[in-house]
Design a protein around this motif. Structure first.
Motif, PDB file in Angstrom:
ATOM      1  N   SER A  61     -18.889  -8.199   6.286  1.00  0.00           N
ATOM      2  CA  SER A  61     -19.906  -7.233   5.874  1.00  0.00           C
ATOM      3  C   SER A  61     -21.178  -7.938   5.398  1.00  0.00           C
ATOM      4  N   ASP A  64     -23.028  -9.189   8.394  1.00  0.00           N
ATOM      5  CA  ASP A  64     -23.812  -8.145   9.062  1.00  0.00           C
ATOM      6  C   ASP A  64     -25.104  -7.843   8.311  1.00  0.00           C
ATOM      7  N   ARG A  65     -25.047  -7.942   7.007  1.00  0.00           N
ATOM      8  CA  ARG A  65     -26.218  -7.611   6.192  1.00  0.00           C
ATOM      9  C   ARG A  65     -27.227  -8.761   6.131  1.00  0.00           C
ATOM     10  N   TYR A  66     -26.754  -9.992   5.902  1.00  0.00           N
ATOM     11  CA  TYR A  66     -27.654 -11.121   5.662  1.00  0.00           C
ATOM     12  C   TYR A  66     -27.743 -12.120   6.805  1.00  0.00           C
TER      13      TYR A  66
END
Length: 107
Positions: A61, A64-66
């Motif tokens: 997760s 996916d974000r950073y």
């Protein structure tokens, strides 16, 4: 687009080397040099692997974000940073401290 495979392969080899050097060697270190039982060291390893089972989706997760590169690099750097404190905690001959030393390298 050209993707240099050499540096990418070295990054993944580095992650594998860190895992085997820290995780598998520390079991031998704890049993042969510190005197902890093999069962204790394996129990700590299994407990940390269970934590990693839940930590991997969190890392995904975050990736996916950073971005994958940032998360992967951060993971390698943090594992190298906690390597020496991990062995220091194993040297204390306490199961709780040994578990505390292992957790950052597996999660």
């Amino acid at each position: 687009m050209f993707v240099p495979t050499g540096p990418v392969a070295l990054c993944f080899a580095n992650a594998g080397a860190i895992f085997y050097a820290l995780f598998t060697f520390s079991i031998t270190y704890g049993t042969n040099h510190i005197g902890l039982s093999r069962d204790t060291m394996l129990l700590v390893a299994v407990a940390c692997s269970a934590v990693a089972f839940f930590g991997l989706p969190v890392a995904g997760s975050l990736s996916d974000r950073y971005g994958r590169k940032a998360v992967f690099t951060t993971g390698i750097v943090l594992t190298v940073v906690v390597a020496f404190p991990m062995f220091w905690l194993i040297d204390r001959r306490s199961v709780l401290l040994t578990l505390t030393g292992y957790l950052p390298t597996r999660s």
